[in-house]
Design an enzyme around this catalytic site. Structure first.
Site, mmCIF file in Angstrom:
data_model
loop_
_atom_site.group_PDB
_atom_site.id
_atom_site.type_symbol
_atom_site.label_atom_id
_atom_site.label_comp_id
_atom_site.label_asym_id
_atom_site.label_seq_id
_atom_site.Cartn_x
_atom_site.Cartn_y
_atom_site.Cartn_z
ATOM 1 N N LYS A 121 33.989 34.885 39.674
ATOM 2 C CA LYS A 121 33.935 35.851 39.422
ATOM 3 C C LYS A 121 32.646 36.736 39.963
ATOM 4 O O LYS A 121 31.337 36.292 39.649
ATOM 5 C CB LYS A 121 33.809 36.823 38.692
ATOM 6 C CG LYS A 121 35.008 36.245 37.541
ATOM 7 C CD LYS A 121 35.139 36.845 36.103
ATOM 8 C CE LYS A 121 35.857 35.922 34.901
ATOM 9 N NZ LYS A 121 35.446 34.743 34.442
ATOM 10 N N LEU A 131 41.296 33.982 21.654
ATOM 11 C CA LEU A 131 41.220 34.148 20.397
ATOM 12 C C LEU A 131 40.448 35.316 19.575
ATOM 13 O O LEU A 131 40.057 34.857 18.190
ATOM 14 C CB LEU A 131 40.070 32.800 20.202
ATOM 15 C CG LEU A 131 41.393 31.584 20.426
ATOM 16 C CD1 LEU A 131 40.657 30.070 20.667
ATOM 17 C CD2 LEU A 131 42.567 31.334 20.452
ATOM 18 N N ARG A 145 38.076 21.712 19.068
ATOM 19 C CA ARG A 145 38.623 22.347 19.088
ATOM 20 C C ARG A 145 39.444 22.767 20.912
ATOM 21 O O ARG A 145 40.269 22.991 20.653
ATOM 22 C CB ARG A 145 37.563 23.597 19.108
ATOM 23 C CG ARG A 145 37.216 23.555 18.316
ATOM 24 C CD ARG A 145 36.649 24.723 17.300
ATOM 25 N NE ARG A 145 35.856 25.356 16.197
ATOM 26 C CZ ARG A 145 34.763 25.661 15.962
ATOM 27 N NH1 ARG A 145 34.195 26.141 17.066
ATOM 28 N NH2 ARG A 145 35.078 26.507 14.333
ATOM 29 N N HIS A 167 35.343 41.445 39.596
ATOM 30 C CA HIS A 167 34.816 41.301 37.815
ATOM 31 C C HIS A 167 35.178 42.334 36.768
ATOM 32 O O HIS A 167 35.298 42.219 35.737
ATOM 33 C CB HIS A 167 33.301 40.423 37.638
ATOM 34 C CG HIS A 167 32.924 40.177 36.277
ATOM 35 N ND1 HIS A 167 32.127 38.717 36.251
ATOM 36 C CD2 HIS A 167 34.022 40.229 34.935
ATOM 37 C CE1 HIS A 167 31.737 38.317 34.747
ATOM 38 N NE2 HIS A 167 33.043 38.648 34.369
ATOM 39 N N ASP A 219 37.538 28.457 34.232
ATOM 40 C CA ASP A 219 36.814 30.209 34.377
ATOM 41 C C ASP A 219 35.532 30.335 34.833
ATOM 42 O O ASP A 219 35.213 30.112 33.210
ATOM 43 C CB ASP A 219 37.888 30.355 33.298
ATOM 44 C CG ASP A 219 37.466 32.454 33.381
ATOM 45 O OD1 ASP A 219 38.244 32.454 34.224
ATOM 46 O OD2 ASP A 219 36.603 33.055 33.064
ATOM 47 N N LYS A 237 37.678 29.443 24.654
ATOM 48 C CA LYS A 237 36.542 28.871 25.454
ATOM 49 C C LYS A 237 36.129 28.047 24.050
ATOM 50 O O LYS A 237 36.240 27.930 23.142
ATOM 51 C CB LYS A 237 35.356 29.897 25.780
ATOM 52 C CG LYS A 237 34.083 29.085 26.055
ATOM 53 C CD LYS A 237 33.067 29.388 24.454
ATOM 54 C CE LYS A 237 31.947 28.575 24.729
ATOM 55 N NZ LYS A 237 31.564 28.484 22.850
ATOM 56 N N TYR A 262 28.009 34.504 34.571
ATOM 57 C CA TYR A 262 27.370 33.409 33.535
ATOM 58 C C TYR A 262 26.713 32.688 33.364
ATOM 59 O O TYR A 262 25.743 31.857 32.903
ATOM 60 C CB TYR A 262 28.647 33.015 33.716
ATOM 61 C CG TYR A 262 29.856 32.940 32.750
ATOM 62 C CD1 TYR A 262 30.227 34.713 32.597
ATOM 63 C CD2 TYR A 262 31.196 32.733 32.721
ATOM 64 C CE1 TYR A 262 31.517 35.328 32.429
ATOM 65 C CE2 TYR A 262 32.239 33.541 32.486
ATOM 66 C CZ TYR A 262 32.419 34.816 32.261
ATOM 67 O OH TYR A 262 33.474 35.186 31.984
HETATM 68 N N1 LIG Z 1 36.438 38.835 33.077
HETATM 69 C C1 LIG Z 1 35.647 38.850 32.005
HETATM 70 O O1 LIG Z 1 35.394 40.203 31.695
HETATM 71 C C2 LIG Z 1 35.035 37.964 30.786
HETATM 72 C C3 LIG Z 1 35.082 38.108 29.428
HETATM 73 C C4 LIG Z 1 34.864 37.901 27.944
HETATM 74 C C5 LIG Z 1 35.539 36.470 28.936
HETATM 75 N N2 LIG Z 1 36.252 35.642 29.723
HETATM 76 C C6 LIG Z 1 36.369 34.433 30.239
HETATM 77 O O2 LIG Z 1 37.049 34.405 29.214
HETATM 78 C C7 LIG Z 1 36.915 32.987 27.676
HETATM 79 C C8 LIG Z 1 37.186 33.317 26.741
HETATM 80 O O3 LIG Z 1 36.892 34.579 26.450
HETATM 81 P P1 LIG Z 1 35.965 34.652 25.083
HETATM 82 O O4 LIG Z 1 35.315 32.590 24.936
HETATM 83 O O5 LIG Z 1 34.786 35.768 24.853
HETATM 84 O O6 LIG Z 1 36.620 34.442 23.459
HETATM 85 P P2 LIG Z 1 37.660 32.868 22.768
HETATM 86 O O7 LIG Z 1 38.357 31.693 23.376
HETATM 87 O O8 LIG Z 1 38.731 34.162 22.240
HETATM 88 O O9 LIG Z 1 36.760 32.314 21.812
HETATM 89 C C9 LIG Z 1 35.535 32.029 22.007
HETATM 90 C C10 LIG Z 1 34.699 32.134 20.025
HETATM 91 O O10 LIG Z 1 36.171 31.009 19.635
HETATM 92 C C11 LIG Z 1 36.344 29.623 18.979
HETATM 93 N N3 LIG Z 1 37.059 28.797 19.008
HETATM 94 C C12 LIG Z 1 37.446 28.645 20.445
HETATM 95 N N4 LIG Z 1 38.528 27.152 19.874
HETATM 96 C C13 LIG Z 1 38.990 27.092 18.801
HETATM 97 C C14 LIG Z 1 40.055 26.703 17.939
HETATM 98 N N5 LIG Z 1 40.824 26.281 18.249
HETATM 99 N N6 LIG Z 1 39.390 27.300 16.717
HETATM 100 C C15 LIG Z 1 38.578 27.956 16.006
HETATM 101 N N7 LIG Z 1 37.745 28.444 17.325
HETATM 102 C C16 LIG Z 1 37.925 28.770 18.110
HETATM 103 C C17 LIG Z 1 34.785 29.147 19.807
HETATM 104 O O11 LIG Z 1 33.979 28.478 19.240
HETATM 105 P P3 LIG Z 1 33.748 26.667 19.631
HETATM 106 O O12 LIG Z 1 32.704 27.163 21.339
HETATM 107 O O13 LIG Z 1 32.727 26.512 18.866
HETATM 108 O O14 LIG Z 1 35.111 25.873 19.673
HETATM 109 C C18 LIG Z 1 34.200 30.267 19.790
HETATM 110 O O15 LIG Z 1 33.356 30.625 19.048
HETATM 111 C C19 LIG Z 1 35.017 32.818 28.387
HETATM 112 O O16 LIG Z 1 34.722 31.637 28.364
HETATM 113 C C20 LIG Z 1 35.443 33.353 29.519
HETATM 114 O O17 LIG Z 1 35.108 32.541 30.570
HETATM 115 C C21 LIG Z 1 35.856 36.711 30.474
#
Ligand SMILES: NC(=O)c1ccc[n+]([C@@H]2O[C@H](COP(=O)([O-])OP(=O)(O)OC[C@H]3O[C@@H](n4cnc5c(N)ncnc54)[C@H](OP(=O)(O)O)[C@@H]3O)[C@@H](O)[C@H]2O)c1
Length: 279
Positions: free
Chosen positions: A76, A191, A241, A109, A46, A235, A51
């Site tokens: 997006k 997460l 992880r 987006h 994704d 992510k 980004y």
């Molecule tokens: N459409 C939109 O508007 C929008 C908005 C936000 C995000 N997104 C997409 O969604 C993806 C994910 O969302 P996000 O990055 O905001 O949040 P997330 O995936 O909920 O959380 C990412 C965080 O969790 C940590 N993490 C990952 N796996 C883990 C595990 N097994 N145990 C503990 N911690 C863990 C990561 O650190 P490490 O990297 O150090 O493991 C990072 O700090 C984004 O990367 C993006 O592609 C889309």
């Protein structure tokens, strides 16, 4: 290597139920992450023009040596590509950055309802889809009224709605609307997001369920997503992880476990349904 189940989209394209989130990685970091993830079995990535890492995602895919068509790549287009035909140039530029002929999924987006250009942008997306440059088209951060407006004024039903979703922010209205209209719900920040993951994963209910299932709290949360039919996009730039996050297809939460997680929705983020600009 873990086989990731797929979910059918309304265009007939199959989307892997777990994908790698890539914000806020830069080109170099994301290319390494994609190679590590692909080695573990990830095939769904994704990204987004906002980004600034589409080129790195594509570079990582090329470095794996795995054929492009085995990957599912989402990008997006943000507000600068809304209105008129701007999405045409937006997608062309993204494809040039990636050196790809198509994306698997193209998303609006954010709806940016005050600008009131998401319907005309969606009509342009319909043409891009018909022309084969996007195998499926969808939206992100859309609320039910935005989806209803597309249903009334456009031809193609979005294949997905990618929204911020986790046990603290379960968004029942968006999920119910999506399920009733054949729209797949994708969970971003599954997460709890970069700033919220630590507090979500420390929740005592999650740690207790994790212990009982001999899993980690992150696996319990990701299982909550996939068991309810959502596509989850955790992510991580850490291969350990990434592997942990794939281990959600080997166990099940019972109905009682899911009931235990329901009260988390009463937490501090439950009402967070704003129009804030996410990533
Ligand atoms: N459409 C939109 O508007 C929008 C908005 C936000 C995000 N997104 C997409 O969604 C993806 C994910 O969302 P996000 O990055 O905001 O949040 P997330 O995936 O909920 O959380 C990412 C965080 O969790 C940590 N993490 C990952 N796996 C883990 C595990 N097994 N145990 C503990 N911690 C863990 C990561 O650190 P490490 O990297 O150090 O493991 C990072 O700090 C984004 O990367 C993006 O592609 C889309």
């Amino acid at each position: 290597m873990t086989a990731i189940p797929v979910v059918p989209l309304n265009t007939g394209v199959a989307i892997p139920q777990l994908g790698l989130g890539t914000w806020p990685m830069d080109d170099a970091e994301v290319a390494d992450a994609v190679v590590a993830a692909a080695d573990l079995g990830y095939r769904h990535i994704d990204t987004a023009t906002a980004y600034g890492n589409e080129a790195g995602v594509a570079e990582g895919i090329r470095r794996t040596g795995i054929p492009r068509e085995e990957f599912f790549v989402t990008t997006k287009l943000d507000g600068s590509f809304q209105g008129g035909d701007r999405a045409v140039a937006g997608l062309q530029a993204a494809l040039e950055r990636m050196r790809f002929d198509y994306v698997d999924l193209l998303l609006i987006h954010w709806p940016l309802p005050k600008r009131d250009e998401y319907v005309s942008t969606w009509r342009t997306f319909e043409r891009l889809h018909a022309g084969g440059l996007a195998r499926a088209i969808g939206v992100s951060n859309f609320k039910v009224p935005h989806l209803e407006r597309l249903a009334a004024e456009a031809d193609v039903v979005p294949a997905v709605n990618q929204v911020e979703l986790d046990p603290r922010v379960p968004r029942p209205a968006q999920r119910e609307y999506a399920a009733a209209h054949g729209i797949v719900t994708e969970s971003y920040s599954p997460l709890g997001g970069a700033s919220g993951a630590a507090s979500l994963l420390a929740d005592p209910v999650l740690t207790e369920l994790a212990e009982r299932h001999s899993r980690t709290p992150a696996q319990i949360v990701l299982r909550w997503h996939v068991q309810q039919g959502m596509v989850a996009l955790p992510k991580s730039s850490n291969p350990k992880r990434m592997a942990e996050n794939l281990g959600v297809f080997e166990f099940e939460l019972s109905p009682a476990d899911l009931d235990r997680l329901a009260p988390l929705a009463g937490g501090p983020d439950a009402g967070n349904d704003s129009d804030r600009i996410g990533h």
